[in-house]
Each structure stands twice: as C-alpha cells, then as structure tokens.
Scaffold this active site. Structure first.
Site, PDB file in Angstrom:
ATOM      1  CE1 TYR A  38      13.994  -0.943   3.016  1.00 49.67           C
ATOM      2  CE2 TYR A  38      12.705   0.623   1.735  1.00 49.67           C
ATOM      3  CZ  TYR A  38      12.774  -0.398   2.665  1.00 49.67           C
ATOM      4  OH  TYR A  38      11.622  -0.866   3.235  1.00 49.67           O
ATOM      5  CG  HIS A  83      -0.342  -0.359   2.496  1.00 49.51           C
ATOM      6  ND1 HIS A  83      -0.742  -1.445   3.222  1.00 49.51           N
ATOM      7  CD2 HIS A  83       0.661   0.210   3.184  1.00 49.51           C
ATOM      8  CE1 HIS A  83      -0.018  -1.536   4.321  1.00 49.51           C
ATOM      9  NE2 HIS A  83       0.835  -0.529   4.317  1.00 49.51           N
TER      10      HIS A  83
END
Length: 471
Positions: free
Chosen positions: A255, A171
């Site tokens: 990340y 989402h």
C-alpha cells in the site's frame, strides 16, 4: 416486508461461511431465523448445509437452513444480507498476481490495492449492481454486511453507485489488538483504543491502559530485533510516523511505495515467509486451501458441536440490531465528514456503535496530516477504480493502476498501460461491462539521431529581460 431471514450470498466460501454460521448459532435471539445459503453451484453449500444441520440438531436450535443457486430466492424478504463472494475464483486471482509479476510488480496479497485489487473490484461491480437492484425489489431496507474485497474500493462503489444500507466488515482491528496486547503485556479487553483511517490502513490514534499511554512501551519494543522482525514494514512505518496500523507487513508493503519496489527493499523488509512479505503469499495460500477442500470433505470429521464465537463482527452487529444491546466496532462506510481531512465520498474505516436503531458512525475530525496523506494515496486508487467500474471506462481503470503506490514506484506509464491491457484481455470473461472496449494504444515515439528540437515560440512577456544577458 423483511422477515427473520439472513441471506448469505457467496456461501461457497466454506471456511468463512461456517465461521459466520457458528457465530449466528451462538446468539440465542437469532434462534428460529431462516438462513439462505446462496452460491452459483450446490456442491459446496450442500456440504455447508449438512454441517449446519448437525449443529442445529445437536444444539436443539429452531433455525432453518436452506441452500439455493437462485440469488433472488435467497434475497426475498431477507432482513440481513451478508456478501462473501469472489468473482472469477482462483483462475482470476492467478491473473491478478502473475501478470503484474511478469512486469515487475511483486504483490504479496494482491486483493486490496494495486493491479490485483483494482481488477478484483471490476469483476465484482456488475454483480454488486445487480444485487442492489434485487435488494431494492425483494428486501428493501435490508442491512447489508459486506466482506467482499477489495473492501475500500467495493465500499466506495457501494456508497457512490448503489442504494444499499451497508457496512463493510474486516477483522484487521481485532487481530491487531491481539498483537498489541501481546507486545505490551496488557490484557486485550483492558486496552482503550481509537482506530481510524481506511480499511487495511487504519491508525491506532490512541492506545491506553487505565489511563496510561501504551505507545511508549510499544515503540520501545519495536526497537528490539526480536519484535521488529515480526512486523518489519508495520514496525518501520510506526518508527517514522509514530502510529501503529491495522494490517500485516505483507499487506502494508503493497500500500506504500517504499517496501517492494526493488530487490534491496524486498530483501530488507519483506524477507519473512507468508504474510511477512513473501511474493504471492495470499494467492499460494488460497490455492493450497482450495486444493485441500476440493480433495477432502472438510466437514467429514465435524461432530456437530457448537464452537465458541469468533472475533468477526457480523453476528454481534445482527445481535445489537435485534436486541438493542449496544456493540462497538470499526466499520467501513462512505465518509460523511467523519474524518474531516479525507474526501467525503471516500470509504473510511472508523469506530461505530450499533443498537436497535441502526449503525452510528463516530466523528474523528482530522487525522494527523502525514497519516491522512498515506491514506489519500490509497483512496485515489480506490476512487478511480470505483468510477472506472461504474462507467466501464478502461482509461479510468488504467489511471487507478497507474496511481497505485507500488505500481508507480516500479513501472513507467507505458509499461503500466501494457500490463493493464494484458489483464483486461486475460480477465475478459469476468468483465461483461467492458466487452468491446479497450485501452487506447500508444506507440513509441522514436527520435532519429541528429533530430533537432522544434522551434518553440516564446511569449515576450515571459522572456528573460535582455539586461540580464543570455544564458
């Protein structure tokens, strides 16, 4: 032959499962379906079934719900399979967060990349392999909608090593569009956008309202302290690369190698609470939720009223497949030339359309080179992790963690090897494929004082020509 049946594997995830059930109940064309709730234990799914039965009764639905601990029973004749499970639960999650932290790898989320994401994939791989065999036997051709994290690595594994007809759902795009709408004072439904990349690092390549580019306003807003402080990492990345992406500061800080590698970076970019970058935010949140629901019946006060549909893609996909009414989403699939400067056997998150004929990914072409480079840094980890899980190869797992942008910015190869070995030992009960296997041990090479370098033969063809003299 597939019947009108939906199997939810891992339905013990009470909050998320109840959201998906409520969404399904909102689709009139799905009324009358049978829904199997499967979990290893009945305690949670019995409560979930009771909650669902109250809605069914009050809304006058024909849908039938049953709970089972037998995965094969749940999958038999299923037309749609929804995967939600987390192998090892909070006990394993604690290892994913606390062991790396001891070595200096400070994760905020620890479920999508890095040491936590790699080991979460390893714990799921054997189960995914068995589910694939069951689907081929019991419900071949079923549409598999995956919510199991780490999404990128799991979908890489599914695409390379199973025959599942799957799409991975997240989402991040929907929730980020809520933010963009607020940041640009534009109604969300009126924004035209294209988002593509990889899960948790898809880029909004276009943002427009009635033909007007919204990026100048978005960039202008993020130069203001009151906007910037909401999303320091995501805002800082956009300031340098020009594009906004689909996950929070807490996620994105893991990340890339620039935001959690030392105290200065953490204090500068990750100083907001919870998913604003706090250490262990997702683990601590999950632990608090687990404690709350273990000590309280979350459904005790539910009236049985059908709530409005959520933003989750799942029910909309099933609706489109059943009715033919088209639906657009961003989904995760194996790259088949959709993003042309990312590897074809990587998982990419791209725009897709769904109708009665299936899910139809769209071709994006090349991403801007610097965006593809950031994606590739994560793809390398996901690829090595998926291959390591499939081959049960501890050395490939080591290299998956070693290539992680955050881990490699903090630790040496020797330290990473020690950390990965400790994680294997701590999580052995959930890693049956690795039983009897271990990382090779490398001892320190001590160089005594006074040691002279060994003579190294030099190829005359490579030697410096004597006419230049000796250095």
């Amino acid at each position: 032959m597939a019947q009108n049946k939906i199997a939810i594997i891992g339905a013990g995830s009470i909050v998320f499962s109840s959201t998906l059930l409520n969404d399904i109940f909102n689709v009139k064309e799905l009324d009358g379906f049978q829904i199997a709730l499967m979990s290893p234990t009945l305690s949670k799914i019995d409560r979930l079934k009771h909650y669902a039965d109250k809605i069914i009764a009050q809304s006058g639905l024909k849908t039938k719900i049953y709970a089972t601990t037998d995965r094969r029973d749940a999958l038999k004749d299923a037309k749609y399979v929804i995967l939600l499970f987390q192998i090892g639960g909070m006990q394993a999650f604690r290892c994913d967060y606390e062991i790396p932290l001891k070595y200096g790898v400070d994760q905020c989320i620890a479920d999508s990349l890095g040491p936590g994401g790699v080991f979460r994939l390893l714990r799921s791989a054997a189960v995914l392999r068995d589910i694939d065999k069951d689907i081929l036997e019991l419900c071949p051709g079923a549409h598999v909608l995956n919510y199991v994290n780490p999404m990128g690595a799991v979908c890489t594994y599914l695409g390379r090593y199973t025959k599942m007809n799957f799409a991975g759902l997240c989402h991040g795009v929907q929730t980020t569009m809520d933010l963009i709408a607020g940041y640009t004072d534009t109604p969300k439904d009126d924004i035209d956008f294209i988002a593509a990349g990889i899960n948790h690092m898809a880029w909004f390549l276009k943002l427009a309202h009635n033909g007007r580019d919204l990026y100048p306003l978005l960039r202008e807003r993020f130069e203001l302290p009151e906007y910037y402080m909401n999303e320091k990492v995501r805002g800082e990345v956009m300031r340098h690369c020009g594009y906004f992406m689909t996950e929070s500061t807490g996620h994105l800080s893991e990340y890339l190698p620039w935001f959690r590698k030392n105290k200065h970076a953490l204090d500068t970019y990750c100083d907001m609470p919870d998913f604003g970058g706090a250490s262990g935010a997702y683990y601590k949140f999950s632990a608090a939720i687990q404690e709350k629901y273990e000590n309280n019946d979350v459904f005790a006060l539910e009236t049985g009223k059908l709530e409005p549909r959520s933003k989750e893609y799942c029910s909309y996909i099933i609706e489109a497949l059943e009715t033919g009414r088209p639906f657009k989403l961003n989904g995760n699939v194996l790259n088949r030339g959709y993003i042309t400067n990312l590897p074809e056997n990587a998982c990419v998150e791209i725009p897709m359309f769904v109708d009665r004929l299936g899910l139809h990914p769209t071709v994006i072409g090349d991403l801007p080179a610097h965006l593809a480079a950031m994606n590739q840094s994560n793809i390398s980890v996901q690829s090595l992790a998926a291959d390591g899980a499939h081959l049960a190869d501890p050395e490939l797992v080591f290299w998956a963690v070693a290539m992680d942008p955050l881990t490699s910015s903090v630790l040496t190869l020797r330290e990473i090897r020690e950390m990965v070995a400790e994680m294997f030992e701590a999580e052995a009960e959930w890693l049956p494929d690795f039983k009897g296997k271990s990382l090779k041990k490398l001892s320190d090479i001590l160089i005594p004082n006074g040691t002279k370098p060994a003579d190294v033969p030099v190829d005359p063809a490579l030697a410096i020509n004597s006419r230049f003299g000796k250095l």
